[in-house]
Design a protein around this motif. Structure first.
Motif, short mmCIF file in Angstrom:
data_model
loop_
_atom_site.label_atom_id
_atom_site.label_comp_id
_atom_site.label_asym_id
_atom_site.label_seq_id
_atom_site.Cartn_x
_atom_site.Cartn_y
_atom_site.Cartn_z
N ILE A 207 0.84 -1.20 0.00
CA ILE A 207 0.00 0.00 0.00
C ILE A 207 0.88 1.25 0.00
N ARG A 208 1.94 1.17 0.77
CA ARG A 208 2.86 2.30 0.83
C ARG A 208 3.54 2.54 -0.52
N MET A 209 3.99 1.46 -1.13
CA MET A 209 4.65 1.59 -2.43
C MET A 209 3.71 2.20 -3.46
N LYS A 210 2.47 1.79 -3.40
CA LYS A 210 1.51 2.31 -4.37
C LYS A 210 1.31 3.81 -4.16
N ARG A 211 1.29 4.20 -2.88
CA ARG A 211 1.07 5.61 -2.58
C ARG A 211 2.28 6.44 -3.03
N GLU A 212 3.47 5.86 -2.87
CA GLU A 212 4.67 6.64 -3.16
C GLU A 212 5.04 6.69 -4.63
N PHE A 213 4.58 5.74 -5.36
CA PHE A 213 4.84 5.76 -6.80
C PHE A 213 3.52 5.80 -7.55
N PRO A 214 2.90 6.96 -7.54
CA PRO A 214 1.59 7.03 -8.19
C PRO A 214 1.69 6.63 -9.66
N GLY A 215 2.88 6.75 -10.22
CA GLY A 215 3.10 6.35 -11.60
C GLY A 215 2.79 4.88 -11.83
N SER A 216 2.85 4.12 -10.73
CA SER A 216 2.63 2.69 -10.89
C SER A 216 1.15 2.38 -11.11
N GLN A 217 0.32 3.38 -10.90
CA GLN A 217 -1.10 3.21 -11.19
C GLN A 217 -1.22 2.94 -12.69
N ASN A 218 -1.66 1.76 -13.04
CA ASN A 218 -1.65 1.46 -14.47
C ASN A 218 -3.06 1.29 -15.02
N SER A 219 -3.10 1.15 -16.32
CA SER A 219 -4.41 1.08 -16.97
C SER A 219 -4.66 -0.31 -17.54
N ILE A 220 -4.10 -1.29 -16.85
CA ILE A 220 -4.31 -2.65 -17.32
C ILE A 220 -5.53 -3.23 -16.62
N PHE A 221 -6.34 -3.89 -17.39
CA PHE A 221 -7.53 -4.50 -16.83
C PHE A 221 -7.12 -5.60 -15.86
N PRO A 222 -7.61 -5.57 -14.63
CA PRO A 222 -7.09 -6.53 -13.63
C PRO A 222 -7.40 -7.99 -13.98
N VAL A 223 -6.37 -8.81 -13.91
CA VAL A 223 -6.54 -10.23 -14.18
C VAL A 223 -6.91 -10.96 -12.89
N PHE A 224 -6.28 -10.54 -11.79
CA PHE A 224 -6.58 -11.16 -10.49
C PHE A 224 -7.71 -10.40 -9.80
N ASP A 225 -8.64 -11.14 -9.21
CA ASP A 225 -9.70 -10.50 -8.44
C ASP A 225 -9.27 -10.30 -6.99
N THR A 226 -8.54 -11.29 -6.48
CA THR A 226 -8.23 -11.29 -5.05
C THR A 226 -6.80 -11.73 -4.81
N LEU A 227 -6.20 -11.14 -3.80
CA LEU A 227 -4.91 -11.62 -3.33
C LEU A 227 -5.11 -12.12 -1.91
N LEU A 228 -4.66 -13.33 -1.63
CA LEU A 228 -4.72 -13.86 -0.27
C LEU A 228 -3.29 -14.06 0.22
N LEU A 229 -2.92 -13.32 1.26
CA LEU A 229 -1.57 -13.46 1.84
C LEU A 229 -1.66 -14.34 3.08
N LEU A 230 -0.89 -15.41 3.11
CA LEU A 230 -0.95 -16.33 4.24
C LEU A 230 0.43 -16.52 4.85
N ASP A 231 0.50 -16.35 6.16
CA ASP A 231 1.75 -16.65 6.87
C ASP A 231 1.90 -18.15 7.02
N ARG A 232 3.13 -18.59 6.84
CA ARG A 232 3.36 -20.02 7.05
C ARG A 232 3.10 -20.38 8.51
N ASN A 233 3.37 -19.49 9.42
CA ASN A 233 3.21 -19.89 10.83
C ASN A 233 1.75 -19.92 11.28
N VAL A 234 0.82 -19.54 10.39
CA VAL A 234 -0.59 -19.77 10.68
C VAL A 234 -0.87 -21.27 10.57
N ASP A 235 -0.16 -21.93 9.69
CA ASP A 235 -0.31 -23.37 9.51
C ASP A 235 1.06 -24.03 9.52
N LEU A 236 1.53 -24.34 10.72
CA LEU A 236 2.83 -25.00 10.84
C LEU A 236 2.68 -26.51 10.65
#
Lengths: 596, 493
Positions: A207-236
């Motif tokens: 989120i920070r990177m996106k805010r700091e490089f507004p140029g990275s805002q692109n006009s590509i139609f999103p391919v991914f709907d969702t990102l799920l970030l999972l810690d390995r230590n949630v499931d050891l």
């Protein structure tokens, strides 16, 4: 070579092309003939994105492995070091540069850090007095490497240790950078879910990177709907259990490295006439394993018990196809048959290989010890006798089985009991130290820090509740025609994948209580899309979710997610990313303290 | 495989073919083939128009032309002789048909960048891509360049951190006051880039006194963890220990110090070092382990000196018959116990190398001791010692056989050490569970035990069945026959 990357829902060849292009750019910066000196670890990952032909096109004439003392002779203008940012490698490079023969014509030195430049390393080069010798010092952000049509990995073997033991966030920063690259190529991902401390960190950095490089805002139609970030230590738990899919077992027994596996050559000897009985090739047989091979794509994710029948069916089909030649009477028919042959040959070769591999695996899985080990694992995972010293583990220690095997089992027991009773833990520790050496105290301490082997806190065991709520143990598992992800461990449904499944339907709100029992926060973020890019979903169109495992993922978990992707009414297709493809053995190994 | 068949095979293998397509004709008889047709058809997609042509694979599976393969190639040969030179290894290659001709490369991205070696002269993205066919479109990943020349010594705090983040040279010397330095650190931490955080920490480590650095980091946990990782990485053990001491993280301090012993090769020095670790603030359990570690190495050094002397003098039979394979130094406790059961079994308890002494000193549990002693004595085929290990006398003077590990385990260990049948069956008889006993006896061919067990079970059927398994006219067969003909037994079947 890389066509299989474009088979999936998301064309990962776009990513591959982008990283190849960056490599070409760098090579052309160093004009003239060149030799590359490789950090050996990198050749595997690089092999997935480029072949020697590409390097040759850019005047790379020689390649060496990074070694101490003097560089081999090579009549080239440029010497380029391709290295990971590691201090010990800097010392070797310095040795190379310092022992360069001054009489021969001067060669230009360059250094390419993968995936990042490191100020610490450059400092070391400076201390050694060689920093000034390098004309180009650049970085090559090979953060996420495409492994297959639905699989990306950073291949950072120390990521788990750094994140959960040393609390160093560098690999999380790389993960976030890799995700920014993906978004630059495949559009902003509108929805981010996460569970765990590291997941929270990665989302914050993104989120920070996106805010700091507004140029990275692109006009590509999103391919991914969702990102799920999972810690390995949630499931050891999941990586500790023995994977029971075909690919998982190949990895457990022989270890898959950068999609290659090395196998004992005996079963692959080609029995040609006159050669039988002659000396067998002693070199290990190396095979590439990915979905480019049709047969492998079909069987890799099956439970191993379902692989045999597929192979024999295929064998019948192929021999029938070869028998066809007797029916070919006319010249036209013969010609047509002949034209099919290369492909039939390939299919037959593929079948022969996998039959041999399946035989090798079967030798292991039918052994008494494998059965005993599996029985104990399954008892633990279904919650039986997790609170006392286990006889089988005791026996294994007495017979001095490999230490990693012991540690995997003891950790599994600990995780399935939310920590061991102090008395039990002390007993295991003592046995291990007396049998394998006191210095392993350091390793045991690391495992405790990482939460894998610890005393039970407050005498409470949450695992039964988690197991029941998330239905982690299924008694009626169908290995042949599975109807649930639990088939990948013949009964145990990987917790991590269950979380992904429940997120898609009915949503995490239904399991709030259990989520609170698992470590770290769970959260949801939304990234705004410009109005024109908002998706209007077609009727029946599946959503695409990118699941990012921070700290590593196993082949069995990948198989389980692929199973969910293929479910008819699943509604979600998964692409998988991780810091490292791993199994319980390589994982524990990464946490072991070695003599330095 | 006969000769004609082989020739035929060879023909199929060596012919050259064009790509093919299947007709869609219906063939009821071979509906199965249709599957493989589809399969085979789809294989074509693999051999598509990617710029890396159909790969050839060497025996070791390394694709010919892959990077790791090429390292070996170019390093061993005089020059880049890849083209046309098929290495011997590919003789056994999986694909014995020749590779398809490489499709003429319709594009070469490299051509756009050729001759552009001057830094900073980048064409714009659109320029570079204008000629590229759409399917090869690959967006630029890097951020626009062009900040190479604008050097200034007056960067603001956040600019400095940005520059560091981009890997650019940037002097930090102008941050002189403590406040400036701490702000710099906080800025670095806020962007989560470990590389930058480390760079700032290097600067702070050099320009601040330890006390101040530690004090400030204590309240900045993220930076503190990075410093600890960094100190471990560069091996600055002294500062690391100082830091743990300052933070009062005593257990970490102790473990970290203990870890150092691994890098000490000389046994005497290592022993002295371990001794110095004993007083460190470990947890109670770990403290006991460290003490044991020290005591063990101390013992091993004494035993090693002694035994090396015994071995070289050639006076002692056991060392002559069974020369030592390796030194006992730094071996685990159980291995040491095995060693002492092997070479020093009969020594009185008073000597350092006696097994009983080791057992007492390290409080080795009975089970562990018996297992190890059994393995060692069985390896030497000292069956009397084995016998003695399980014999106990009660107060009336009667002897009794007892095994804390269970006799089935004893049998397995004996078998592993190729004990003779007479010895094996003695212990199989002591196995209590009848099924286990029968299993073991059958597995290790102790016929007498099998026969007697069936007799005791009054199982005539099984005995008859077993009769077929023993050799004709052998003592066993005779024994079975005599039992079968006995009138004393009331068979249950």
């Amino acid at each position: 070579m890389a066509a299989h990357l474009s088979y999936g829902r998301v064309n990962l060849n776009v990513l591959r092309e982008a990283v190849r292009r960056e490599l070409r750019e760098f090579l052309d910066k160093c004009a003239g003939s060149k030799a590359i000196v490789w950090d050996e670890y990198l050749t595997g990952p690089f092999g997935l994105i480029a072949q020697y032909s590409l390097l040759k096109e850019h005047e790379v004439e020689k390649m060496f492995t990074l070694k101490g003392s003097r560089l081999p002779a090579a009549d080239v203008k440029n010497i380029i070091f391709f290295v990971r940012p590691r201090l010990e490698l800097m010392d070797i490079i310095a040795e190379n540069v310092l022992s360069e023969d001054r009489r021969s014509p001067a060669r230009d030195f360059h250094i390419l850090f993968v995936p990042r430049r490191s100020l610490l390393c450059e400092q070391r080069l400076k201390d050694q007095g060689v920093l000034g010798s390098f004309i180009h010092r650049e970085e090559y952000s090979l953060d996420l490497i495409p492994f297959d049509g639905d699989l990306l990995s950073m291949e950072s073997e120390s990521a788990f240790k750094e994140c959960y033991l040393e609390n160093d966030q560098t690999s999380l920063y790389h993960a976030a950078k890799g995700l920014m690259t993906l978004q630059a190529l495949y559009g902003t991902i509108p929805q981010i879910f996460g569970k765990g401390e590291c997941a929270r960190q990665v989302a914050n950095v993104m989120i920070r990177m996106k805010r700091e490089f507004p140029g990275s805002q692109n006009s590509i139609f999103p391919v991914f709907d969702t990102l799920l970030l999972l810690d390995r230590n949630v499931d050891l738990l999941t990586p500790l259990a023995t994977q029971l899919t075909y690919e998982g077992l190949i990895d457990e027994i022989y270890g898959i490295q950068n999609s290659y596996v090395k196998l004992p050559p005996e079963k692959f000897a080609s029995k040609k006439q006159g050669e039988s009985g002659k000396e067998l090739p002693m070199e290990a047989k190396k095979l590439q394993l990915n979905s480019a091979e049709e047969l492998y794509a079909e069987i890799r994710d099956k439970n191993f018990n379902a692989v045999g029948s597929v192979l024999s069916k295929k064998a019948k089909i192929i021999s029938a196809a070869f028998e066809e030649r007797h029916n070919a009477k006319t010249v036209g028919e013969i010609k047509q048959f002949v034209s099919q042959l290369p492909h039939m040959q390939a299919a037959r070769g593929s079948l022969a290989n996998h039959t041999s591999i399946a035989e090798l695996i079967k030798d292991v899985t039918t052994s008494e010890d494998f059965f005993d080990k599996l029985t104990v694992e399954q008892e633990f995972m279904s919650g039986i006798d997790t609170d006392k010293v286990n006889n089988y583990i005791e026996d294994c220690i007495a017979q001095k089985h490999p230490l990693i095997k012991i540690l995997r089992l003891v950790c599994l027991q600990s995780v399935c009991n939310s920590g061991l009773k102090q008395k039990v833990l002390d007993y295991y520790k003592r046995e291990i130290l007396q049998t394998y050496g006191y210095e392993h105290m350091l390793t045991l301490n690391n495992l405790e820090q990482a939460g894998l082997l610890r005393p039970q806190a407050g005498g409470r065991n949450n695992y039964p509740t988690i197991r029941k709520t998330l239905r982690l143990w299924m008694d009626d598992v169908n290995e042949q025609n599975p109807n649930d992800i639990s088939y990948v461990y013949s009964g145990y449904a990987p917790l991590s994948v269950r979380l992904a499944q429940l997120l898609a339907r009915p949503g995490w709100r239904s399991i709030e209580e259990v989520l609170k029992m698992l470590p770290g926060p769970h959260f949801e973020e939304r990234q705004q899309l410009p109005a024109g890019l908002q998706k209007r979903r077609q009727q029946g169109e599946n959503r695409v979710t990118l699941v990012f495992f921070l700290g590593g993922v196993t082949y069995a978990e990948i198989a389980a997610l692929r199973f969910l992707s293929q479910m008819e009414d699943g509604g979600t297709e998964y692409v998988i990313a991780t810091t490292k493809l791993m199994n319980g053995t390589s994982w524990i190994e990464s946490l072991m303290e070695k003599p330095f | 495989m006969n000769r004609t068949k082989v020739d035929e095979e060879e023909y199929w293998h060596s012919s050259k073919f064009k790509a093919f397509t299947f007709d869609d004709d219906d063939d009821d008889e071979l509906s199965q083939l249709k599957e493989s047709k589809r399969a085979v058809n789809s294989l074509r997609d693999i051999v598509d128009d990617d710029d890396d042509d159909l790969e050839r694979v060497s025996w070791s599976g390394e694709p010919v032309g892959s990077i790791s393969w090429s390292i070996k190639e170019t390093a061993s040969s005089g020059g880049p002789t890849l083209e046309g030179r098929e290495p011997l290894k590919t003789r056994n290659s999986l694909s014995s048909y020749p590779p398809l001709p490489k499709p003429a490369s319709s594009y070469s991205l490299s051509s756009f960048f050729k001759g552009r070696s001057r830094i900073g002269s980048f064409q714009s993205l659109s320029d570079a891509l204008s000629d590229v066919p759409p399917k090869n479109y690959a967006p630029e990943l890097r951020r626009p360049k062009g900040e190479y020349k604008d050097y200034s010594s007056d960067w603001s705090l956040s600019d400095t951190v940005r520059r560091l983040q981009k890997g650019k040279v940037c002097s930090l010397e102008r941050f002189r006051s403590l406040q400036d330095k701490l702000q710099l650190l906080e800025e670095a931490v806020s962007i989560h880039d470990g590389n930058v955080i480390t760079a700032v920490l290097i600067f702070l480590k050099r320009t601040l006194s330890k006390e101040i650095l530690f004090r400030e980091l204590e309240v900045r946990q993220v930076a503190l963890r990075h410093l600890i990782h960094f100190l471990k990485e560069i091996g600055d053990q002294k500062m690391l220990l100082d830091l743990f001491r300052y933070l009062d993280r005593t257990e970490e301090l102790a473990l970290s110090q203990y870890q150092e012993h691994l890098s000490i090769q000389d046994p005497e020095k290592r022993k002295e070092f371990l001794k110095s670790c004993i007083g460190l603030p470990f947890s109670v359990e770990d403290a006991a382990h460290v003490q044991d570690h020290y005591t063990l190495l101390e013992r091993q050094i004494i035993i090693e000196v002694n035994d090396r002397h015994l071995e070289s003098s050639g006076q002692t039979e056991i060392f002559r018959k069974h020369p030592r394979k390796a030194s006992i130094l730094n071996m685990p406790l159980v291995t040491t116990l095995f060693y002492s059961c092997f070479y020093h079994y009969t020594e009185p308890e008073g000597t350092f190398s006696s097994p009983i002494n080791l057992k007492k000193t390290f409080k080795i549990p009975d089970k562990q001791y018996v297992l190890t002693a059994l393995a060692a004595r069985a390896k030497l085929r000292a069956w009397q010692d084995v016998d003695a290990l399980f014999t106990t006398k009660n107060w009336l003077g009667y002897t009794k056989k007892r095994a804390p590990i269970g006799f089935h385990r004893v049998v397995e260990i004996l078998h592993k050490n190729t004990a003779p049948v007479q010895v094996l069956q003695e212990y199989i008889r002591l196995v209590e569970d009848v099924d286990t006993k029968l299993n073991l006896a059958t597995k290790f061919k102790c016929h007498d035990v099998v026969i007697e067990t069936y007799r005791d079970l009054k199982d005539r059927q099984q005995l008859l069945a077993y009769r077929c398994k023993v050799d004709k006219a052998s003592a066993e067969e005779e024994k079975i026959d005599s039992i079968l003909s006995s009138t004393q037994i009331r068979w249950k079947n």
